[in-house]
Design an enzyme around this catalytic site. Structure first.
Site, PDB file in Angstrom:
ATOM      1  N   SER A 389       0.818  -1.208   0.000  1.00  0.00           N
ATOM      2  CA  SER A 389       0.000   0.000   0.000  1.00  0.00           C
ATOM      3  C   SER A 389       0.856   1.264   0.000  1.00  0.00           C
ATOM      4  CB  SER A 389      -0.953  -0.005   1.186  1.00  0.00           C
ATOM      5  OG  SER A 389      -0.253  -0.228   2.367  1.00  0.00           O
ATOM      6  N   HIS A 410      -2.882  -2.635  -5.818  1.00  0.00           N
ATOM      7  CA  HIS A 410      -3.210  -2.270  -4.439  1.00  0.00           C
ATOM      8  C   HIS A 410      -4.721  -2.378  -4.204  1.00  0.00           C
ATOM      9  CE1 HIS A 410      -3.559   1.007  -1.143  1.00  0.00           C
ATOM     10  NE2 HIS A 410      -3.527  -0.202  -0.637  1.00  0.00           N
ATOM     11  N   GLU A 422      -5.848   0.241  -7.055  1.00  0.00           N
ATOM     12  CA  GLU A 422      -4.795   1.069  -7.654  1.00  0.00           C
ATOM     13  C   GLU A 422      -3.855   0.148  -8.440  1.00  0.00           C
ATOM     14  OE1 GLU A 422      -4.238   4.987  -4.870  1.00  0.00           O
ATOM     15  OE2 GLU A 422      -3.306   3.158  -4.124  1.00  0.00           O
ATOM     16  N   ASN A 460      -3.152   6.634  -0.471  1.00  0.00           N
ATOM     17  CA  ASN A 460      -2.497   6.724   0.835  1.00  0.00           C
ATOM     18  C   ASN A 460      -1.650   7.983   0.955  1.00  0.00           C
ATOM     19  OD1 ASN A 460      -3.648   4.603   2.095  1.00  0.00           O
ATOM     20  ND2 ASN A 460      -2.002   3.148   1.694  1.00  0.00           N
TER      21      ASN A 460
END
Ligand code: TC6
Length: 674
Positions: A389, A410, A422, A460
């Site tokens: 991540s 991800h 992702e 993130n």
């Protein structure tokens, strides 16, 4: 009458004009005895043309066409296949009968676009289904399969083949004749049942303006003359259509579809994938395996911990059965999916995989060990994906001799539920890998978004900037519950400190420790989370974090221990704690996201601004009705954005990087559609 405006036969102005002309012809030509309305291609009609919503309405308008259908002396049948949604279903409701193939889906999803049905749907649907069902369907936007819609009275007949023949047969049958829905009476229902349906719809629909308006107008179906209620429906529809909320929801509708498009040089043939190996049988690995099984892949789940592996295998089989029992998948699919699952406790098990996805512990050394094994055991040409991540994809790929086969995939937790994916390209990823990752994501019915390789990718990284800003506000004077409440009032599903407690503070603590050696000591660093973790407060799982969970529920406020830690941090930094208003908190948190989004665009970590909105809305609980941080920024006055950037620059101090607002605020071709 065949409506042909591919791909989804949206009711654009030329379609409306042609439809009205056809109805007028049916009315005036004596040799014509009735009409059938069909959709060309793969669907009936997906609704009004959403692209026209930002512009002035052009005649003929749908309510006028539907009035013409009802007043035409000859019967008209709607023959449905594919989707009959929004204005498409309203068109069918204006006809004298509705006949559909079993695979047809019908619904009034207007509230998902911040509007209500604006061409009679709120008045005709309750006349067929009753008020409680109409409130439920219109306020949720739920889409039903033909059989379910038939049971509710929305359809007259479901036929397995020869749709057109069945529609003509209906016209020739004894039941043919004018049966305008508007002339029907709404079935009687107990007032307390209607009140219950209303409360449930408000709760589920978070009392958004479209839901509130829909309830008011639908209820008029049983109390107000049709024409008068129709006028109220139209007025509410026009007001809502012009609202920023509707604009934001249209923006995200198109952004979701745009996100799937790759730049020309990456539009390559995806590598064929039939067998997927998932490394790591923890929660994330099992969720990915479940998604892949449901999508029809052969799945090898590998873990060296044989006990965990066996447990996960049992759980996956149970989950498949449960999903079949809940009607989410068929029993046949569930059984067949169980047969496609293999458990492996040794690396040799992955030899047949076309795609390997590792979902092991988030630590570079552990990932390296896995990728060294993949190098030895995966077949040539297999895609080697990491579910990291935030780690560097290139650094992970360095452990292999086939960096060109390495890709980031991800997933978000729980992986079989969350739609966002992702797809991260590394510097050495082969040019067909992006298309392979996107195609794989779509096959899992996910929303794949292409990202460049950089700390935290899109989601993130932005969330980290937002959470860091919230930590600054903690030190400046706000308590966790004040920050959470302000951001929940803005519309986030959960405030950042409640989220942190839920996901476990130790994860962020580990990430901070991993990055400690590269942190410039001059940057502002709030030590509160570290202090909490040092005292064993890891969040919900230890019954204490930013909040207390001693009696199972989150305490209303932060406890004395937390307050003391925060106050001490403020004092050490020499800050006199001061009150931050709800608006201060919301704007600082939002502008931190916007600033990071601007940097991400400049660095080409995101392909386009609207992708950022898709990621934040689907992965981080950003309110869909605001459209995402980019759409929010575009709704703000520039001078206030500049002012707030200055505020967070001052709060951050050394190391603040100001993103280029121009690049973010500029509307590009792809998001002009909204
Ligand atoms: C309404 O009807 C209000 C009425 C009141 C009137 C007074 N308009 O989703 P896909 C485009 S509100 C314009 O990828 P699928 C879409 O952007 C409307 N364009 O296909 C895409 O374009 P691209 C209520 C539309 O097979 C292409 O068509 N109706 C519209 O995965 C293909 O779409 C809805 O909310 C539209 N209405 O799914 C239904 N719909 O190729 C919205 C689609 O340039 N539509 N496009 O990217 C859907 O839910 C899905 O499109 C689908 C097909 C289930 C019909």
């Amino acid at each position: 009458m065949e409506i042909s405006n591919l791909p989804v036969n949206a009711l654009s102005q030329p379609v409306r004009a042609a439809l009205l002309a056809a109805v007028e012809r049916l009315t005036s030509e004596p040799e014509l005895r009735g009409g059938v309305i069909l959709g060309a291609g793969r669907t009936f009609v997906a609704g009004a043309d959403i692209k026209e919503f930002g512009k002035p309405s052009l005649a003929p308008l749908l309510p006028d066409i539907f009035a013409a259908i009802e007043s035409c002396p000859k019967p008209v049948v709607a023959a449905l296949h594919g989707a009959a949604l929004g204005g498409g279903l309203e068109l069918a409701l204006a006809c004298d009968a509705r006949i559909a193939l079993p695979s047809t889906v019908v619904g009034l999803p207007e509230v998902t676009l911040g509007i209500i049905p604006g061409a009679g749907g709120t008045q005709r649907l309750p006349r067929l289904t009753g008020l409680t069902t109409a409130i439920r369907l219109i306020c949720s936007g739920e889409q039903l399969k033909a059989e379910a819609a038939h049971r509710l009275g929305m359809l007259d007949e479901v036929v397995v083949e020869d749709l057109q023949g069945a529609a003509i047969a209906w016209l020739n049958s004894a039941q043919a004749g004018k049966r305008p829905v508007s002339a029907m009476r709404v079935p009687e229902e107990a007032p307390e049942d209607i009140a219950k349906a209303e409360q449930a719809a408000l709760r589920a629909g978070k009392s958004r303006p479209a839901v509130v308006a829909a309830i008011t107008v639908v209820k008029e179906a049983s109390s107000t003359p049709f024409a008068e209620a129709l006028a109220h429906e139209r007025a509410a529809f026009l007001t809502l259509r012009a609202s920023p909320e509707a604009a934001a929801l249209r923006h995200i509708f198109f952004a979701e579809r745009e996100a799937a498009r790759l730049p020309a040089d990456l539009q390559q043939t995806p590598r064929p994938i039939r067998t997927v190996a998932v490394i790591g049988a923890g929660t994330m690995g099992s969720g990915i395996a479940l998604s892949a099984l449901e999508a029809g892949y052969t799945v090898i789940l590998l873990d060296q911990n044989t006990e965990l592996l066996a447990k996960s295998g049992d759980k996956l089989r149970t989950q498949l059965q449960e999903r079949a029992q809940a009607g989410k998948i068929s029993t046949a699919v569930a059984q067949e999916a169980q047969a496609r699952l293999t458990l492996a406790d040794g690396w040799a098990g992955i030899a047949l995989a076309d795609l390997v996805i590792e979902a092991v512990f988030e630590d570079l050394a552990v990932k390296h060990e896995v990728f060294r094994q993949l190098d030895t055991h995966a077949k040539p040409g297999a895609v080697l994906a990491t579910n990291t991540s935030y780690l560097d994809i290139d650094a992970i790929a360095a452990a292999t001799k086939r960096r060109e086969d390495v890709l980031g995939l991800h997933f978000f937790s729980p992986a079989h539920v969350m739609k966002l994916l992702e797809v991260v390209r590394g510097a050495h990823s082969a040019s067909d890998l992006a298309a392979t990752g996107m195609a794989f994501g779509k096959s899992l019915k996910k929303l794949p978004v292409l990202c460049g390789n950089g700390f935290g990718f899109i989601g993130n990284r932005i969330y980290n900037a937002y959470r860091t800003q919230c930590e600054f506000m903690l030190e400046d004077g706000a308590w966790p519950e004040e920050i959470d409440a302000a951001l929940e009032a803005f519309g986030f599903a959960m405030g950042p400190f409640s989220v942190a407690d839920l996901s476990g503070l130790d994860i962020a603590w580990r990430m901070r420790q991993a990055r400690a050696s590269t942190r410039d000591p001059r940057t502002r660093y709030v030590p509160v989370l570290d202090e909490l973790c040092e005292r064993g407060r890891f969040g919900r799982k230890t019954c204490a974090g930013y909040y207390n969970y001693a009696d199972g529920k989150r305490s209303a406020g932060s406890d004395d221990v937390v307050r003391a830690i925060i106050s001490e941090a403020s004092a050490k930094r020499g800050i006199a704690r001061h009150v931050l208003t709800t608006e201060d908190i919301q704007r600082r948190a939002l502008i931190a996201m916007v600033n990071e989004a601007a940097q991400i665009l400049t660095e080409a970590i995101a392909q386009r601004a609207s992708d950022i909105d898709v990621v934040l809305v689907h992965g981080y609980g950003f309110p869909r009705w605001v459209g995402g941080p980019v759409q929010w920024a575009r709704e703000q006055e520039r001078k206030y954005l500049e002012r707030d950037l200055d505020i967070i620059a001052a709060a951050t101090g050394f190391g603040f990087v100001r993103g280029d607002l121009d690049i973010l605020l500029k509307k590009t071709n792809e998001d002009n559609a909204s």
